[in-house]
Structure formats: structure tokens, C-alpha cells
Write a protein that holds these residues in place. Structure first.
Motif, PDB file in Angstrom:
ATOM      1  N   ALA A 362       0.837  -1.210   0.000  1.00 40.02           N
ATOM      2  CA  ALA A 362       0.000   0.000   0.000  1.00 40.02           C
ATOM      3  C   ALA A 362       0.867   1.254   0.000  1.00 40.02           C
ATOM      4  O   ALA A 362       1.987   1.251   0.517  1.00 40.02           O
ATOM      5  N   ALA A 375      -9.936   6.864   1.250  1.00 37.43           N
ATOM      6  CA  ALA A 375      -9.338   6.314   0.030  1.00 37.43           C
ATOM      7  C   ALA A 375      -8.494   5.090   0.379  1.00 37.43           C
ATOM      8  O   ALA A 375      -8.580   4.053  -0.288  1.00 37.43           O
ATOM      9  N   THR A 376      -7.696   5.184   1.440  1.00 30.59           N
ATOM     10  CA  THR A 376      -6.861   4.042   1.864  1.00 30.59           C
ATOM     11  C   THR A 376      -7.738   2.834   2.174  1.00 30.59           C
ATOM     12  O   THR A 376      -7.451   1.708   1.754  1.00 30.59           O
ATOM     13  N   SER A 378     -10.829   2.101   1.104  1.00 27.79           N
ATOM     14  CA  SER A 378     -11.485   1.423  -0.022  1.00 27.79           C
ATOM     15  C   SER A 378     -10.470   0.798  -0.973  1.00 27.79           C
ATOM     16  O   SER A 378     -10.705  -0.298  -1.490  1.00 27.79           O
ATOM     17  N   GLU A 379      -9.302   1.462  -1.160  1.00 28.55           N
ATOM     18  CA  GLU A 379      -8.280   0.859  -2.033  1.00 28.55           C
ATOM     19  C   GLU A 379      -7.765  -0.458  -1.433  1.00 28.55           C
ATOM     20  O   GLU A 379      -7.568  -1.437  -2.153  1.00 28.55           O
ATOM     21  N   THR A 380      -7.571  -0.453  -0.123  1.00 27.55           N
ATOM     22  CA  THR A 380      -7.044  -1.675   0.516  1.00 27.55           C
ATOM     23  C   THR A 380      -8.042  -2.816   0.400  1.00 27.55           C
ATOM     24  O   THR A 380      -7.686  -3.960   0.097  1.00 27.55           O
ATOM     25  N   GLN A 382     -10.372  -3.212  -1.852  1.00 26.04           N
ATOM     26  CA  GLN A 382     -10.459  -3.644  -3.248  1.00 26.04           C
ATOM     27  C   GLN A 382      -9.267  -4.539  -3.598  1.00 26.04           C
ATOM     28  O   GLN A 382      -9.426  -5.624  -4.170  1.00 26.04           O
ATOM     29  N   ALA A 383      -8.061  -4.068  -3.217  1.00 22.84           N
ATOM     30  CA  ALA A 383      -6.849  -4.837  -3.530  1.00 22.84           C
ATOM     31  C   ALA A 383      -6.868  -6.185  -2.799  1.00 22.84           C
ATOM     32  O   ALA A 383      -6.463  -7.212  -3.360  1.00 22.84           O
TER      33      ALA A 383
END
Ligand code: NDP
Ligand code: MG
Length: 395
Positions: A362, A375-376, A378-380, A382-383
Motif C-alpha cells: 500500500a 481512500a486508503t 477502499s483501495e485496501t 479492493q486490492a
């Protein structure tokens, strides 16, 4: 049940249908005249929410799952209870004028925004939802200071430290010691842990809790999350937080002061005690709950946690030391990992592999604001969901 005395503390209970929420309502039921329920909220358990509203007659209820709105509304219409739906409605409802204290007992990241909304509205918080401080401890505690809002810990370890701090607020803490039961797999090797089943992990020896925190307790992630929670609640540096395994869960945590003296808080493992302390602070209300009996606990034991067998604790402590958005990454990856383990899609130790992989990959944000944390998160997620589809992250 509705109490009209003006002295009763008026409560909002977020997550009233969960383990902490239902125990908080047991406390309210046990203490007639002291508390009045103004707001109850649930995720999707409409039946229990309706049943609770019938008994406690709150001003309003919110069901996060919009698909269950009509059902709750129709059931509570005859009682005149206001019924709302959706997460935003929880954020709005906690700001109602008639609320004196907000108990945040939702599980996971979903608790963050309602907690911030309550703080912004100047409401004192009884905080069970530890993920809120893990994800956004800097932001939440700063806002609380700015608004002059107190945060009373509900987590038993943090309640213990808070109780030890009574009369000591001018005395600096040298270190705190968080006690851990060690969970159902205390003493197990990595090899044994690799074969752990969902059912085994859901059986905690000392506490009966919601599914997510039960898995976190089994993997020791819970103690890592609690270290981060304590850092923010008590303004500590990471090196001031120590963790010790104490299988009996009688000493709930300890504080050491600069003269070397230590204070501990003890009691039977029953979440109703820290819940009551947070709700009634600064008073201690009388209860007839079971008392501690030395004959039943002839010895209290202490041992260091096994960091090799329980890598989640190492990952959490490392995220605490890194700071910035690292604990937010840790939390989001852990929520996905626990869900996947509960769905029997990954093994017990693979939870740690997934979290470690996310922490390594990340983007690091040293001073994230709320937008950056969102943002962190939702990105985490998703990933992590993507990773679950391919075996590349498995060690
Ligand atoms: P539970 O899973 O038992 O309960 C969670 C509550 O939150 C339920 O009311 C649930 O509603 C609601 N909820 C879940 N998801 C959402 C959502 N997306 N939006 C709105 N509401 C939602 O959890 P616990 O009571 O065990 O834990 C609650 C918090 O307290 C956690 O942060 C945990 O770490 C902390 N804690 C718990 C302890 C315990 O002994 N249980 C001890 C110390 C801390 P529904 O029932 O409808 O799904
Ligand atoms: Mg705890």
C-alpha cells in the motif's frame, strides 16, 4: 420502561443488536431510573431492533440496511417511534438534541463516520468500536479535544487503565500493560494453527463476543488493535505499550507510573462491568452481578505472547510504529481477511499473509486526513479482494 426522570442519562446505542449493544441494554434494564434509551441502531437485524424498541421505547431507531426499513417502520408505527434507514441516517440521528451519551458498538470501519458526527455534535462517547481509533485515532482524538468531548473506553483493557488513572491524571504514565487471554489457541504451534477451523476459532475460552472480534482474539490481532487504541486514548508512544498473556482474564490491564508503582484493575470477565463504568462515569452504580472468588482462582499466570505463532500481533505493532495510514491499511485488510476466513475461503494463518501483503504494497501516507483515510480503506479492501482471487500473496 421509558423513564421520564430528568436525571436519567439519555443514551444512543449504535449497534444495539450486537454483543456489546445487547449487554448495554441488559445494563440499562438492571439500572432502572439511571438511563433512558433515546436512539437504537442496527445493521440488518430488523426483528431484534423492533423487539428492543418495543421494550425500551426510544425516540428513534435506524436500520442501516434500507431493504429492512419498511418492515421496521410498520412494526413501530403504532408506538410513535421514528424509524430511519441507511448509514447517513445514523450520522444524523446521533446529533439529536436529547442524547447525552453515545455508545459506539458498531463493528468495524463503519463506526468511524457516526463517531465523528457525534463528536462534532459535542456528544460524549462511550467507545467500544476500537476500529475507529485504529483507523483514525489522530483525527478522532484531535476533534474530541477541539470540541471538549470526552471519550470513555468500553473495551475492558482500556476501561481498566482508565479506572487506574482515576486521581492520577497529572502523573505521567511510564508504561501500560495490556493483558491478553491468549484466545483458544494459546500454546499452539504454527503448524497446529494452519489447520484451525472456523468453528474452533469462534470458541473463545473467557468471553462471548461478536464473530469479528472473536476471530481477532483468536489471531491476537485484537490485542494489536487494542495497543493502537490505547496509544490514542492515553496519548502514549508505541514503546510505552506492553502486552502480556494472562489466561484467566481477571487482571484487565495495568498502569506503571514513573515511581515504578503499578496499578491494576481486576474483576470477573464480564463486559457488563466496563460498559456500566463508561455509561455511569464518574459514578459506580450498585450491581448484584457475581463477585470474584479467590478460591476459584488460586493462581493468576503471566507469559509473553508467542510472536512467531501469531504474526498478526507483530503486523499490528509494526503498523502502530509506522503510523500515518498504516493502521488503516492493517484494519481494512484484516476486515477482508476475517470475512474470508469466516466464509472458509482462506485458512487461519493466511489471514496474516493477506494483511502483510497489503501492508507491504500500500502507498504510505504520513499524515492522512479523513478523505485520505477513506481512500486508503477502499483501495485496501479492493486490492485485498483482488488478491483473494489469486494465490500470489500466499507465503
Ligand atoms: P457484533 O457483531 O456482535 O455487533 C455489531 C453491531 O453493529 C450489530 O448491532 C450490527 O447490526 C451492527 N452493524 C454491523 N455492521 C453494520 C453496518 N455496516 N452499519 C451499521 N451497523 C452495523 O459486534 P460486537 O458487539 O462484538 O462488537 C462491537 C464493537 O465493540 C467492535 O468494534 C468490537 O471490537 C468492540 N468490542 C467488543 C467486545 C465484545 O465483548 N463483544 C469487547 C470489546 C470491544 P446487526 O446485528 O443488524 O448485524
Ligand atoms: Mg478488549
Amino acid at each position: 420502561m421509558r423513564n421520564t426522570e430528568t436525571t436519567a442519562k439519555r443514551l444512543a446505542i449504535l449497534g444495539s443488536t450486537g454483543s456489546i449493544g445487547t449487554q448495554a441494554l441488559d445494563v440499562v434494564r438492571d439500572q432502572p431510573g439511571h438511563f433512558q434509551v433515546e436512539l437504537l441502531t442496527a445493521g440488518s437485524n430488523a426483528d431484534l431492533l423492533v423487539q428492543q424498541a418495543r421494550e425500551f421505547r426510544p425516540n428513534a431507531v435506524v436500520i442501516a440496511d434500507r431493504a429492512r426499513h419498511a418492515e421496521v417502520r410498520d412494526a413501530l408505527f403504532p408506538l410513535g417511534v421514528k424509524v430511519y434507514a441507511g448509514l447517513e441516517a445514523i450520522e444524523q440521528a446521533v446529533c439529536m438534541e436529547d442524547i447525552d451519551l453515545v455508545l459506539t458498538a458498531m463493528v468495524g470501519y463503519a463506526g468511524l463516520r457516526p463517531t465523528l458526527a457525534a463528536i462534532d455534535a459535542g456528544k460524549p462517547i462511550a467507545l467500544a468500536n476500537k476500529e475507529t481509533l485504529v483507523v483514525a485515532g489522530e483525527l478522532v482524538t484531535r476533534r474530541a479535544r477541539e470540541k471538549g468531548v470526552n471519550i470513555y473506553p468500553v473495551d475492558s483493557e482500556h476501561s481498566a487503565i482508565f479506572q487506574c488513572m482515576a486521581g492520577e491524571w497529572d502523573n505521567p504514565i511510564e508504561k501500560i500493560t495490556l493483558t491478553a487471554s491468549g484466545g483458544p489457541f494459546r500454546g499452539w504451534s504454527r503448524q497446529q494453527l494452519s489447520g484451525v477451523t472456523r468453528a474452533q476459532a469462534l470458541k473463545h475460552p473467557n468471553w462471548s463476543m461478536g464473530a469479528k472480534i472473536t476471530i481477532d482474539s483468536a489471531s491476537l490481532m485484537n490485542k494489536g488493535l487494542e495497543a493502537i487504541e490505547a496509544k490514542w486514548l492515553f496519548g502514549l508512544k508505541p514503546e510505552q505499550v506492553e502486552i502480556i498473556v494472562h489466561a484467566q482474564s481477571i487482571i484487565h490491564s495495568l498502569v506503571q507510573f514513573r515511581d515504578g508503582s503499578m496499578k491494576a484493575q481486576m474483576g470477573l470477565p464480564d463486559m457488563k462491568l466496563p460498559i456500566l463504568y463508561a455509561l455511569a462515569f464518574p459514578h459506580r452504580l450498585a450491581t448484584d452481578w457475581p463477585r470474584f472468588d479467590f478460591a476459584r482462582y488460586p493462581s493468576l499466570t503471566f507469559e509473553p505472547p508467542d510472536l512467531e505463532a501469531f504474526p498478526n500481533l507483530v503486523l499490528a505493532l509494526e503498523a502502530m510504529r509506522r503510523g500515518g495510514n498504516a493502521p488503516c491499511v492493517l484494519n481494512a485488510a484484516n476486515e477482508v481477511a476475517v470475512e474470508a476466513f469466516l466464509q472458509e475461503r482462506i485458512g487461519f494463518l493466511e489471514m496474516s499473509d493477506l494483511i502483510a501483503d497489503r501492508l507491504a504494497k500500500a502507498n504510505f501516507v504520513p499524515s492522512p486526513d479523513l478523505e485520505a483515510l477513506q481512500a486508503t480503506d477502499s483501495e485496501t479492501r479492493q486490492a485485498a479482494h483482488e488478491s483473494l482471487k489469486s494465490p500470489a500473496w500466499r507465503s
